[in-house]
Scaffold this motif. Structure first.
Motif, PDB file in Angstrom:
ATOM      1  N   ARG A 126      27.524  47.356  99.477  1.00 19.17           N
ATOM      2  CA  ARG A 126      28.211  47.573  98.201  1.00 19.17           C
ATOM      3  C   ARG A 126      27.661  48.788  97.471  1.00 19.17           C
ATOM      4  N   SER A 127      26.346  48.967  97.483  1.00 16.89           N
ATOM      5  CA  SER A 127      25.720  50.063  96.743  1.00 16.89           C
ATOM      6  C   SER A 127      25.626  51.353  97.548  1.00 16.89           C
ATOM      7  N   GLY A 128      25.822  51.248  98.886  1.00 16.52           N
ATOM      8  CA  GLY A 128      25.676  52.430  99.731  1.00 16.52           C
ATOM      9  C   GLY A 128      24.222  52.816  99.937  1.00 16.52           C
ATOM     10  N   TYR A 129      23.330  51.871  99.738  1.00 11.09           N
ATOM     11  CA  TYR A 129      21.895  52.132  99.866  1.00 11.09           C
ATOM     12  C   TYR A 129      21.490  52.076 101.345  1.00 11.09           C
ATOM     13  N   GLY A 130      21.186  53.232 101.926  1.00 14.53           N
ATOM     14  CA  GLY A 130      20.754  53.315 103.334  1.00 14.53           C
ATOM     15  C   GLY A 130      21.878  53.170 104.329  1.00 14.53           C
ATOM     16  N   THR A 131      23.097  53.113 103.857  1.00 17.22           N
ATOM     17  CA  THR A 131      24.248  52.953 104.750  1.00 17.22           C
ATOM     18  C   THR A 131      25.504  53.462 104.043  1.00 17.22           C
ATOM     19  N   LYS A 132      26.589  53.538 104.757  1.00 19.49           N
ATOM     20  CA  LYS A 132      27.837  53.977 104.154  1.00 19.49           C
ATOM     21  C   LYS A 132      28.366  52.886 103.225  1.00 19.49           C
ATOM     22  N   GLN A 133      28.774  53.298 102.032  1.00 18.10           N
ATOM     23  CA  GLN A 133      29.286  52.326 101.066  1.00 18.10           C
ATOM     24  C   GLN A 133      30.608  51.749 101.543  1.00 18.10           C
ATOM     25  N   ASP A 134      30.703  50.417 101.511  1.00 15.14           N
ATOM     26  CA  ASP A 134      31.912  49.755 101.980  1.00 15.14           C
ATOM     27  C   ASP A 134      32.031  48.418 101.251  1.00 15.14           C
ATOM     28  N   HIS A 135      32.863  48.370 100.230  1.00 16.15           N
ATOM     29  CA  HIS A 135      32.996  47.163  99.426  1.00 16.15           C
ATOM     30  C   HIS A 135      33.597  45.996 100.206  1.00 16.15           C
ATOM     31  N   LEU A 136      34.552  46.269 101.084  1.00 21.81           N
ATOM     32  CA  LEU A 136      35.152  45.182 101.857  1.00 21.81           C
ATOM     33  C   LEU A 136      34.124  44.534 102.780  1.00 21.81           C
ATOM     34  N   GLU A 137      33.282  45.365 103.399  1.00 20.46           N
ATOM     35  CA  GLU A 137      32.224  44.814 104.249  1.00 20.46           C
ATOM     36  C   GLU A 137      31.225  44.018 103.417  1.00 20.46           C
ATOM     37  N   ALA A 138      30.948  44.544 102.220  1.00 20.46           N
ATOM     38  CA  ALA A 138      30.016  43.845 101.324  1.00 20.46           C
ATOM     39  C   ALA A 138      30.550  42.459 100.991  1.00 20.46           C
ATOM     40  N   ILE A 139      31.862  42.368 100.725  1.00 16.48           N
ATOM     41  CA  ILE A 139      32.470  41.082 100.376  1.00 16.48           C
ATOM     42  C   ILE A 139      32.380  40.117 101.553  1.00 16.48           C
ATOM     43  N   LYS A 140      32.515  40.618 102.759  1.00 16.20           N
ATOM     44  CA  LYS A 140      32.402  39.751 103.937  1.00 16.20           C
ATOM     45  C   LYS A 140      30.996  39.148 104.028  1.00 16.20           C
ATOM     46  N   PHE A 141      29.982  39.972 103.792  1.00 14.44           N
ATOM     47  CA  PHE A 141      28.606  39.484 103.850  1.00 14.44           C
ATOM     48  C   PHE A 141      28.319  38.498 102.712  1.00 14.44           C
ATOM     49  N   PHE A 142      28.832  38.831 101.530  1.00 10.41           N
ATOM     50  CA  PHE A 142      28.642  37.907 100.395  1.00 10.41           C
ATOM     51  C   PHE A 142      29.288  36.552 100.694  1.00 10.41           C
ATOM     52  N   SER A 143      30.490  36.585 101.287  1.00 12.27           N
ATOM     53  CA  SER A 143      31.213  35.349 101.597  1.00 12.27           C
ATOM     54  C   SER A 143      30.445  34.518 102.629  1.00 12.27           C
ATOM     55  N   ALA A 144      29.887  35.206 103.626  1.00 11.53           N
ATOM     56  CA  ALA A 144      29.117  34.505 104.657  1.00 11.53           C
ATOM     57  C   ALA A 144      27.869  33.851 104.047  1.00 11.53           C
ATOM     58  N   ALA A 145      27.216  34.565 103.138  1.00 10.48           N
ATOM     59  CA  ALA A 145      26.029  34.003 102.481  1.00 10.48           C
ATOM     60  C   ALA A 145      26.420  32.874 101.534  1.00 10.48           C
ATOM     61  N   ALA A 146      27.586  33.010 100.888  1.00 12.38           N
ATOM     62  CA  ALA A 146      28.057  31.977  99.960  1.00 12.38           C
ATOM     63  C   ALA A 146      28.336  30.668 100.698  1.00 12.38           C
ATOM     64  N   GLU A 147      28.824  30.765 101.924  1.00 15.76           N
ATOM     65  CA  GLU A 147      29.072  29.566 102.717  1.00 15.76           C
ATOM     66  C   GLU A 147      27.768  28.828 103.016  1.00 15.76           C
ATOM     67  N   ARG A 148      26.679  29.554 102.949  1.00 15.65           N
ATOM     68  CA  ARG A 148      25.355  28.963 103.163  1.00 15.65           C
ATOM     69  C   ARG A 148      24.680  28.618 101.824  1.00 15.65           C
ATOM     70  N   LYS A 149      25.494  28.510 100.793  1.00 14.88           N
ATOM     71  CA  LYS A 149      25.054  28.089  99.448  1.00 14.88           C
ATOM     72  C   LYS A 149      23.997  29.026  98.853  1.00 14.88           C
ATOM     73  N   HIS A 150      24.251  30.325  99.000  1.00 17.49           N
ATOM     74  CA  HIS A 150      23.370  31.330  98.408  1.00 17.49           C
ATOM     75  C   HIS A 150      23.920  31.674  97.023  1.00 17.49           C
ATOM     76  N   SER A 151      23.242  31.200  95.956  1.00 20.46           N
ATOM     77  CA  SER A 151      23.797  31.300  94.591  1.00 20.46           C
ATOM     78  C   SER A 151      24.031  32.747  94.158  1.00 20.46           C
ATOM     79  N   TRP A 152      23.126  33.655  94.497  1.00 23.22           N
ATOM     80  CA  TRP A 152      23.311  35.064  94.101  1.00 23.22           C
ATOM     81  C   TRP A 152      24.577  35.629  94.723  1.00 23.22           C
ATOM     82  N   SER A 153      24.818  35.322  95.995  1.00 24.21           N
ATOM     83  CA  SER A 153      26.006  35.833  96.690  1.00 24.21           C
ATOM     84  C   SER A 153      27.285  35.229  96.118  1.00 24.21           C
ATOM     85  N   ILE A 154      27.224  33.956  95.749  1.00 25.51           N
ATOM     86  CA  ILE A 154      28.385  33.317  95.123  1.00 25.51           C
ATOM     87  C   ILE A 154      28.724  34.021  93.808  1.00 25.51           C
ATOM     88  N   SER A 155      27.684  34.323  93.030  1.00 29.16           N
ATOM     89  CA  SER A 155      27.891  35.016  91.764  1.00 29.16           C
ATOM     90  C   SER A 155      28.421  36.427  91.983  1.00 29.16           C
TER      91      SER A 155
END
Length: 206
Positions: free
Chosen positions: A18-47
């Motif tokens: 999402r921030s492009g820190y050390g990699t190419k910025q890609d919001h859609l990819e960021a959302i995929k990772f957040f969703s995967a972490a959210a399925e594992r009940k990661h509160s920060w990712s859900i937020s």
């Protein structure tokens, strides 16, 4: 590491994407990772998912979905989600405006020393105090009384003199009545005394 399903690693990779820190910025990819972490009940990712839906980053804006995600993370104890939930209640975003619920979640976030919530509560308290003091200052300036009725005009010097003369006449009347009552008592007392003398003389009592 992310492929192993570690929630923290998924969340971090989503953050980097999402921030492009050390990699190419890609919001859609960021959302995929957040969703995967959210399925594992990661509160920060859900937020964070909630934030993405609220901002409409590469996905359609959906305040109702954002509200649900913030509430889910808040119920898991994440302070920032509690603050964001309070803001949505306070502003009526994604949910009906509810000041009581907003205050409750601000306080809950503040109890975890979340700085933005502490500042918000201070601002609300200060605004309430200023509002009360302004009402007290305005009250004497109002030209209408209770229920919008006009207050009686201030007494003029002439009115004051007339009022004083009325009070004076009342006091004179009162003193006259007092003297009249005393005079009547004396007269009735003399009459009783004269009747007693007549009775004594007729019976020969001296």
């Amino acid at each position: 590491v992310a492929d192993l399903g570690n929630a923290n690693a998924l969340a971090m990779k989503g953050y980097f994407k999402r921030s492009g820190y050390g990699t190419k910025q890609d919001h859609l990819e960021a959302i995929k990772f957040f969703s995967a972490a959210a399925e594992r009940k990661h509160s920060w990712s859900i937020s964070m998912l909630g934030f993405c839906y609220q901002e409409g980053e590469e996905i359609p804006r959906n305040n109702e979905k954002a509200f649900q995600l913030y509430r889910r993370a808040a119920n898991m104890g994440y302070a920032k989600a509690k603050y964001n939930l309070a803001e949505m209640f306070a502003r009526g975003i994604g949910v009906e405006k509810d000041k009581f619920e907003a205050s409750k979640w601000y306080q809950s976030a503040a109890d975890q020393d979340y700085n933005s919530a502490l500042v918000k509560l201070d601002d609300l308290e200060r605004a309430g105090s200023e509002s009360e003091s302004s009402v007290e200052v305005i009250k004497p300036q109002r030209r209408r009384g209770l229920f919008g009725l006009r207050k009686p005009p201030k007494a003029t010097t002439k009115d004051a003199k007339e009022d004083a003369s009325v009070k004076s006449s009342h006091s004179l009347d009162s003193s006259h009545r007092h003297r009249d009552r005393k005079s009547q008592k004396k007269k009735s007392s003399r009459r009783r005394h004269e009747r007693r003398k007549k009775v004594r003389s007729s019976t020969g009592i001296s």
